[in-house]
Design a protein around this motif. Structure first.
Motif, PDB file in Angstrom:
ATOM      1  N   SER A 189      -7.952   8.308  -9.491  1.00 40.55           N
ATOM      2  CA  SER A 189      -8.119   9.687  -9.930  1.00 40.55           C
ATOM      3  C   SER A 189      -8.209  10.594  -8.717  1.00 40.55           C
ATOM      4  CB  SER A 189      -9.355   9.789 -10.835  1.00 40.55           C
ATOM      5  OG  SER A 189      -9.402  11.024 -11.512  1.00 40.55           O
ATOM      6  N   GLN A 190      -9.143  11.576  -8.753  1.00 37.04           N
ATOM      7  CA  GLN A 190      -9.090  12.662  -7.776  1.00 37.04           C
ATOM      8  C   GLN A 190      -9.371  12.227  -6.344  1.00 37.04           C
ATOM      9  OE1 GLN A 190      -7.602  14.449  -9.381  1.00 37.04           O
ATOM     10  NE2 GLN A 190      -8.453  14.733 -11.404  1.00 37.04           N
ATOM     11  N   GLY A 191     -10.117  11.158  -6.148  1.00 40.50           N
ATOM     12  CA  GLY A 191     -10.330  10.679  -4.791  1.00 40.50           C
ATOM     13  C   GLY A 191      -9.050  10.248  -4.117  1.00 40.50           C
ATOM     14  N   VAL A 192      -8.053   9.894  -4.909  1.00 37.65           N
ATOM     15  CA  VAL A 192      -6.731   9.570  -4.399  1.00 37.65           C
ATOM     16  C   VAL A 192      -5.864  10.832  -4.352  1.00 37.65           C
ATOM     17  CG1 VAL A 192      -4.585   8.320  -4.919  1.00 37.65           C
ATOM     18  CG2 VAL A 192      -6.795   7.162  -5.104  1.00 37.65           C
ATOM     19  N   ASN A 193      -5.843  11.565  -5.445  1.00 38.88           N
ATOM     20  CA  ASN A 193      -4.914  12.679  -5.577  1.00 38.88           C
ATOM     21  C   ASN A 193      -5.234  13.854  -4.667  1.00 38.88           C
ATOM     22  OD1 ASN A 193      -3.520  11.376  -7.690  1.00 38.88           O
ATOM     23  ND2 ASN A 193      -4.933  12.177  -9.214  1.00 38.88           N
ATOM     24  N   GLN A 194      -6.515  14.210  -4.566  1.00 40.07           N
ATOM     25  CA  GLN A 194      -6.900  15.443  -3.873  1.00 40.07           C
ATOM     26  C   GLN A 194      -6.943  15.208  -2.369  1.00 40.07           C
ATOM     27  OE1 GLN A 194     -10.552  16.417  -5.976  1.00 40.07           O
ATOM     28  NE2 GLN A 194      -9.475  17.833  -7.322  1.00 40.07           N
ATOM     29  N   SER A 195      -5.769  15.007  -1.808  1.00 45.57           N
ATOM     30  CA  SER A 195      -5.668  14.629  -0.406  1.00 45.57           C
ATOM     31  C   SER A 195      -4.355  15.128   0.166  1.00 45.57           C
ATOM     32  CB  SER A 195      -5.740  13.096  -0.279  1.00 45.57           C
ATOM     33  OG  SER A 195      -5.335  12.677   1.002  1.00 45.57           O
ATOM     34  N   ALA A 196      -4.364  15.441   1.439  1.00 43.61           N
ATOM     35  CA  ALA A 196      -3.123  15.832   2.108  1.00 43.61           C
ATOM     36  C   ALA A 196      -2.181  14.651   2.280  1.00 43.61           C
ATOM     37  CB  ALA A 196      -3.442  16.451   3.466  1.00 43.61           C
ATOM     38  N   ALA A 197      -2.668  13.454   1.964  1.00 44.43           N
ATOM     39  CA  ALA A 197      -1.812  12.266   1.929  1.00 44.43           C
ATOM     40  C   ALA A 197      -1.837  11.636   0.549  1.00 44.43           C
ATOM     41  CB  ALA A 197      -2.263  11.254   2.983  1.00 44.43           C
ATOM     42  N   GLY A 198      -2.104  12.443  -0.482  1.00 42.04           N
ATOM     43  CA  GLY A 198      -2.313  11.908  -1.826  1.00 42.04           C
ATOM     44  C   GLY A 198      -1.122  11.175  -2.387  1.00 42.04           C
ATOM     45  N   THR A 199       0.084  11.683  -2.177  1.00 39.94           N
ATOM     46  CA  THR A 199       1.260  11.025  -2.744  1.00 39.94           C
ATOM     47  C   THR A 199       1.467   9.657  -2.110  1.00 39.94           C
ATOM     48  OG1 THR A 199       2.246  13.206  -3.074  1.00 39.94           O
ATOM     49  CG2 THR A 199       3.706  11.319  -3.267  1.00 39.94           C
ATOM     50  N   ASP A 200       1.265   9.554  -0.807  1.00 39.59           N
ATOM     51  CA  ASP A 200       1.387   8.248  -0.157  1.00 39.59           C
ATOM     52  C   ASP A 200       0.306   7.287  -0.642  1.00 39.59           C
ATOM     53  OD1 ASP A 200       3.632   8.928   1.257  1.00 39.59           O
ATOM     54  OD2 ASP A 200       2.607   9.236   3.166  1.00 39.59           O
ATOM     55  N   LYS A 201      -0.896   7.788  -0.912  1.00 41.55           N
ATOM     56  CA  LYS A 201      -1.937   6.930  -1.464  1.00 41.55           C
ATOM     57  C   LYS A 201      -1.501   6.368  -2.820  1.00 41.55           C
ATOM     58  CE  LYS A 201      -5.899   9.308   0.651  1.00 41.55           C
ATOM     59  NZ  LYS A 201      -7.169  10.018   0.387  1.00 41.55           N
ATOM     60  N   VAL A 202      -0.955   7.237  -3.661  1.00 39.33           N
ATOM     61  CA  VAL A 202      -0.476   6.789  -4.972  1.00 39.33           C
ATOM     62  C   VAL A 202       0.595   5.721  -4.798  1.00 39.33           C
ATOM     63  CG1 VAL A 202       0.773   7.489  -7.048  1.00 39.33           C
ATOM     64  CG2 VAL A 202      -1.079   8.920  -6.160  1.00 39.33           C
ATOM     65  N   ASN A 203       1.564   5.975  -3.942  1.00 40.58           N
ATOM     66  CA  ASN A 203       2.660   5.012  -3.790  1.00 40.58           C
ATOM     67  C   ASN A 203       2.210   3.722  -3.138  1.00 40.58           C
ATOM     68  OD1 ASN A 203       4.655   7.802  -3.633  1.00 40.58           O
ATOM     69  ND2 ASN A 203       5.274   6.073  -4.898  1.00 40.58           N
ATOM     70  N   ALA A 204       1.207   3.774  -2.271  1.00 39.22           N
ATOM     71  CA  ALA A 204       0.679   2.537  -1.700  1.00 39.22           C
ATOM     72  C   ALA A 204       0.074   1.654  -2.786  1.00 39.22           C
ATOM     73  CB  ALA A 204      -0.362   2.863  -0.630  1.00 39.22           C
ATOM     74  N   ILE A 205      -0.589   2.278  -3.771  1.00 39.86           N
ATOM     75  CA  ILE A 205      -1.128   1.528  -4.913  1.00 39.86           C
ATOM     76  C   ILE A 205       0.013   0.990  -5.778  1.00 39.86           C
ATOM     77  CG2 ILE A 205      -2.432   1.754  -7.062  1.00 39.86           C
ATOM     78  CD1 ILE A 205      -4.177   3.857  -5.556  1.00 39.86           C
ATOM     79  N   LEU A 206       0.972   1.861  -6.111  1.00 37.63           N
ATOM     80  CA  LEU A 206       2.093   1.441  -6.953  1.00 37.63           C
ATOM     81  C   LEU A 206       2.878   0.311  -6.305  1.00 37.63           C
ATOM     82  CD1 LEU A 206       3.492   4.867  -8.259  1.00 37.63           C
ATOM     83  CD2 LEU A 206       1.665   3.454  -9.200  1.00 37.63           C
ATOM     84  N   ASN A 207       3.047   0.346  -4.984  1.00 35.28           N
ATOM     85  CA  ASN A 207       3.783  -0.725  -4.291  1.00 35.28           C
ATOM     86  C   ASN A 207       3.174  -2.090  -4.578  1.00 35.28           C
ATOM     87  OD1 ASN A 207       5.609   1.030  -3.092  1.00 35.28           O
ATOM     88  ND2 ASN A 207       4.537   1.112  -1.118  1.00 35.28           N
ATOM     89  N   CYS A 208       1.836  -2.157  -4.605  1.00 37.07           N
ATOM     90  CA  CYS A 208       1.178  -3.453  -4.825  1.00 37.07           C
ATOM     91  C   CYS A 208       1.407  -3.954  -6.249  1.00 37.07           C
ATOM     92  CB  CYS A 208      -0.314  -3.334  -4.518  1.00 37.07           C
ATOM     93  SG  CYS A 208      -0.675  -3.002  -2.777  1.00 37.07           S
ATOM     94  N   HIS A 209       1.449  -3.050  -7.208  1.00 36.94           N
ATOM     95  CA  HIS A 209       1.709  -3.473  -8.588  1.00 36.94           C
ATOM     96  C   HIS A 209       3.173  -3.833  -8.794  1.00 36.94           C
ATOM     97  CE1 HIS A 209      -2.078  -3.070 -10.828  1.00 36.94           C
ATOM     98  NE2 HIS A 209      -2.403  -2.236  -9.848  1.00 36.94           N
ATOM     99  N   LEU A 210       4.068  -3.078  -8.193  1.00 35.79           N
ATOM    100  CA  LEU A 210       5.487  -3.422  -8.302  1.00 35.79           C
ATOM    101  C   LEU A 210       5.762  -4.759  -7.623  1.00 35.79           C
ATOM    102  CD1 LEU A 210       7.101   0.070  -7.546  1.00 35.79           C
ATOM    103  CD2 LEU A 210       6.972  -1.073  -9.773  1.00 35.79           C
ATOM    104  N   ALA A 211       5.130  -5.013  -6.498  1.00 39.79           N
ATOM    105  CA  ALA A 211       5.385  -6.244  -5.740  1.00 39.79           C
ATOM    106  C   ALA A 211       4.924  -7.482  -6.481  1.00 39.79           C
ATOM    107  CB  ALA A 211       4.693  -6.171  -4.383  1.00 39.79           C
ATOM    108  N   THR A 212       3.964  -7.333  -7.372  1.00 35.85           N
ATOM    109  CA  THR A 212       3.465  -8.474  -8.147  1.00 35.85           C
ATOM    110  C   THR A 212       3.982  -8.465  -9.587  1.00 35.85           C
ATOM    111  OG1 THR A 212       1.469  -7.170  -8.599  1.00 35.85           O
ATOM    112  CG2 THR A 212       1.368  -8.743  -6.769  1.00 35.85           C
TER     113      THR A 212
END
Length: 900
Positions: free
Chosen positions: A286-309
């Motif tokens: 949620s907002q601890g990830v999104n509300q960041s100047a690097a928020g999109t990369d944080k989201v994609n770093a999480i998504l990468n782990c789910h896609l990889a598995t």
């Protein structure tokens, strides 16, 4: 409850169903799949927000009452003239996740389709834009693949930057029930030790801004541990090698991850091993990830782990973005963000502009994205945007650099605000339009799991208040596009929205609800909650997505995204050595225009406070309950001090809710900078460098008043809460009888008290004055009575005095009834106040305070939260107070062991 109206809660993105009876009595809807009858404390208190007190009732122009025709004619004339002279990009709309989808649809169609500018953005930019951008980069569209049941079917749930217990309590309750029933393990990744970490198997208090490094290290570990799903990757995704290479550059080993995140090696190993070994894993962020100047990369770093598995779209697994506002997702469906088009089309999508132009019959359709929230208000300040309509949101308090935003609005040639209550934003408007509120207008909202539900009216709007869609449609007609804005109600708007979702779709866009395009009025009224996609001909609502690929990309494959680690946008330094983190509290909502009027919602956290780690507080000379001045390069404020063991050293947490209406501290966002994510445009709200210095406390006071005052005096800090019992629990009843202001003085009390007392009491002419002074003990008490009733009471206490101040609940009793003349000498003596000692509320659902809980636990020798619930009710409803109840149980157990 008979003849109840089924509607949906207007708070967070869980989207809970509510049953509203004709008398205004409210309860959770057991038939709604999101909440199954449960409500959090804010939802349960909705009936106490229905008072018409303080509502905007009539249009005003330059502060004077006007007719709707006069107000809208003026808006149309000013917008028309501004566009004619400066072009369509000189005007803008700023809207809100509080809007219903139908409101959003009309606003987007008017601005992008007919005015011809992309300048419509939403306060969802402040909370969800990074998730939108991350989903779009990875999946090809802004799609949440999972459903709520995944939290109940997972073996591991990872909460990242999400205080689910306080911000989405009903969803947290579903998770906790699953943990109790099937042993689901919980990992919480958050710099703060929040209520959500209570009882978690693992809490990782990482350094702010280091999420990308943590999940880059996880991706590397999954590769090295042989935990990848190579077959799924090969069949359904692209770009894995580049993403893994970027992850290896950031996090080649655990030592590097530990250095970047500030976590212990053993904590990292444990998390990585648990995730690698647990197929049924859900990552909620949620907002601890999104509300960041690097928020999109944080989201994609999480998504990468789910896609990889390959952990996506199957029961009990997947990434899950939980939405902050009730209709942030609905707004995105209709193109409410400046970089979107309606129905999940994009400006860069082949054929989208032509398709939308033909569907709307809009030859002037915008062809490029507009200004995102932060840059939009900067454009207003610079004079590039000259006419602005703000709808259902309060940017004068909620946007970064709030002082600069106020300067922009004050300088803007023409500002329109439609809202339900007066705010710091409406005070800067040329035209204010009274909006219909929750319970007064109909439409739809979409929750975090893609479920569309009806919000239905169950009471008439007060005064001349009108729905937002109606105001916008009237503007469209006045600007010359009567045929395109000729709807006769929200059902007609919804049908058009649904038809557009399926128009020339052919499966290209996942968002498709065209099965609902043929609903008549009766069908719209009877609509049951459903989850998209629901294309024409569908026989069942949408479920989990992407387990077998089918992503809305040109080749149907997902995209891994390389996410280099960038760290904080602005790092602390010698001048500003601390990091300010802003966020939400349990019982308040946004800028408190609704929840701030409810007495019981103010009892848990009655004043805004800056939370410091114990070591930082000692080093800085800060005392709990004292005053601290926080300053950043953008502004400063004075707050009360809270010492919080769960706070990470080097950081300070301040809630985002308070405004000038409720405290002299004003909005904390006046301190926050305007660094934004380069992809999503979302501002950094979690890591602003600040400095802190203690201020002396020379005196304290408590002011009871029938009116909501905003006192001013040198060195005075104040915070206001409503007090008193509701006049009634039903529709339209009052929510409080008065207001209590906690006062703290940083300067000594003046030798001559009369001017200060007069300013604080603010008594009407002719009021009877009563006072009781004991300068030797450092106490003074004053009261003002009008026709035998208490108008105001003031209690002053010099710091160091052994006396104490009464509690707010006790003070509220003084507002009841007439005070007999014989009783007036004893009015301020304290005898009437002693029977109701002050105690901080822990369970707002049932009004149970901390001392009541302590006494019950001690006297009945209770040892479990369940036993406490059975005895007092506390903790048995939404459950958000359970961490504090468990802490009190532990405290009691420790005292028993010491005594033994």
């Amino acid at each position: 409850m008979t003849h109840a109206v089924r509607t949906t809660c207007p708070y967070c993105g869980v989207g809970c169903g509510v049953l509203a009876a004709p008398d205004g009595t409210l309860k959770g809807d057991p038939a709604h799949p999101a909440n199954r009858g449960r409500l959090c404390v804010k939802g349960a208190a909705l009936g106490e927000t229905l008072s018409e007190a303080g509502r905007l009732l009539h249009p005003t122009v330059a502060g004077a009452r006007a007719s709707w025709d006069a107000a809208l004619d003026l808006v149309a004339a000013r917008f028309r003239a501004t566009i004619a002279e400066h072009g369509p990009d000189s005007v803008a709309f700023y809207v809100s996740g509080q809007c219903l989808t139908e409101d959003y649809y009309v606003a987007n169609k008017l601005m992008k389709g007919f005015i011809g500018s992309g300048n419509i953005d939403t306060n969802s930019r402040l909370c969800m834009a990074s998730s939108v951008a991350g989903h779009s980069r990875a999946f090809g569209a802004d799609v949440v693949p999972g459903v709520y049941e995944d939290l109940e079917e997972a073996d591991l749930v990872v909460l990242v930057g999400s205080n689910l217990a306080w911000c989405h309590p009903v969803l947290h309750g579903r998770l906790q029930a699953a943990r109790a029933a099937r042993g689901t393990q919980l990992v919480v990744i958050d710099p703060r030790g929040t209520a959500s970490a209570d009882g978690a198997e693992l809490h990782l208090p990482l350094l702010p801004g280091s999420d990308v490094a943590l999940f880059a290290g996880l991706l590397v570990h999954l590769d090295e541990a042989g935990a990848l799903d190579a077959a799924w990757i090969a069949a359904h995704a692209e770009g894995f090698e580049a993403a893994l290479a970027a992850a290896r550059e950031t996090a080649p080993n655990l030592f590097r991850v530990a250095a970047l995140t500030g976590l212990a090696l053993e904590e990292i190993r444990r998390f990585y091993a648990l995730f690698a070994a647990t197929e049924r894993s859900v990552t909620v962020y949620s907002q601890g990830v999104n509300q960041s100047a690097a928020g999109t990369d944080k989201v994609n770093a999480i998504l990468n782990c789910h896609l990889a598995t390959g952990r996506i779209g199957r029961p009990g697994m997947g990434p899950f973005s939980v939405t902050g506002q009730p209709n942030a997702m609905g707004g995105r469906e209709v193109g409410g963000l400046a970089n979107q088009l309606a129905a999940h089309m994009r400006f860069d999508m082949p054929g989208a502009l032509d398709r939308l132009r033909r569907f709307w019959g809009a030859p002037n359709l915008a062809t490029r994205p507009g200004l995102k929230a932060v840059e939009l208000f900067e454009a207003v300040r610079e004079g590039r945007v000259k006419a602005l309509w703000i709808m259902a949101t309060n940017p004068a308090d909620s946007l970064p650099r709030a002082g600069r935003v106020r300067e922009a609005l004050a300088a803007c040639p023409f500002v329109v605000v439609s809202d339900c209550w007066e705010t710091d934003t409406t005070r800067l408007a040329h035209v204010v339009l009274p909006a219909a509120a929750w319970g007064e207008k109909g439409g739809t909202v979409t929750n975090s799991e893609r479920r569309i539900s009806r919000q239905r009216p169950f009471r008439a709007p007060p005064g001349e208040a009108r729905p937002d869609w109606w105001m916008l449609a009237e503007l469209g007609r006045r600007l010359g596009w009567a045929e395109a804005f000729a709807w006769d109600g929200p059902a007609a708007i919804f049908r058009e929205h649904a038809a557009l979702s399926g128009f020339e779709n052919g499966g290209e866009r996942v968002f498709d609800i065209s099965a609902m395009a043929g609903l008549d009025e009766a069908g719209y009224e009877a609509m049951q909650p459903f989850r998209w996609p629901l294309p024409a001909g569908a026989t069942a609502e949408g479920g989990r997505l992407f387990a077998q690929g089918g992503f809305p990309t040109p080749d149907g494959r997902a995209r891994f995204v390389a996410t280099p680690f960038r760290g904080l946008a602005v790092a602390p330094d010698a001048e500003y050595p601390l990091l300010l983190n802003t966020g939400r509290l349990r019982d308040q909502w946004h800028t408190m225009t609704r929840t701030g009027q409810v007495p019981r919602l103010a009892q848990h956290s009655p004043v805004p406070a800056a939370g410091f780690a114990p070591g930082d507080a000692a080093r800085l000379g800060l005392a709990a309950g004292g005053l601290v001045r926080l300053a950043s390069p953008h502004g400063e404020t004075v707050l009360r001090v809270a010492i919080e063991p769960g706070q990470r050293p080097g950081e300070v947490f301040v809630p985002m809710h308070w405004t000038d209406d409720f405290t002299s501290s004003g909005p904390v966002d006046r301190l926050v900078g305007a660094a934004t994510d380069p992809v999503s445009g979302q501002p950094e709200l979690k890591a602003t460098p600040v400095r802190a210095e203690p201020l002396p406390v020379r005196w304290r006071g408590l002011l009871l008043h029938r009116r909501a005052l905003r006192p001013e005096a040198p060195g005075l800090h104040w915070s206001r809460v409503p007090v008193g019992q509701p006049v009634g629990q039903g529709m339209g009843q009052g929510v409080g009888q008065g207001h209590v202001l906690e006062l703290t003085g940083a300067l000594p009390l003046p030798a001559e008290l009369a001017p200060l007392v007069e300013a604080l009491l603010a008594a009407p002419a002719g009021a009877e004055q009563v006072h009781l002074a004991d300068p030797g003990r450092g106490t003074w008490r004053f009261a003002a009575l009008v026709e035998g009733r208490v108008e105001a009471c003031l209690f002053l206490l010099r710091e160091g005095s052994r006396a104490s101040l009464p509690g707010g609940a006790a003070l509220a009793a003084l507002l009841d009834g007439l005070v007999a003349e014989a009783a007036r000498p004893g009015l301020l003596a304290g005898r009437a106040l002693a029977a109701r000692p002050a105690e901080r509320n822990i369970c707002a659902c049932f009004g149970v305070g901390v001392e009541t809980l302590r006494a019950c636990i001690r006297d009945r020798r209770l040892t479990t939260a369940e036993a406490v619930g059975a005895a007092l009710g506390a903790g048995s409803n939404c459950g958000s107070c359970l961490p504090e109840i468990r802490a009190l149980l532990c405290e009691a157990q420790d005292e028993t062991e010491v005594a033994a």
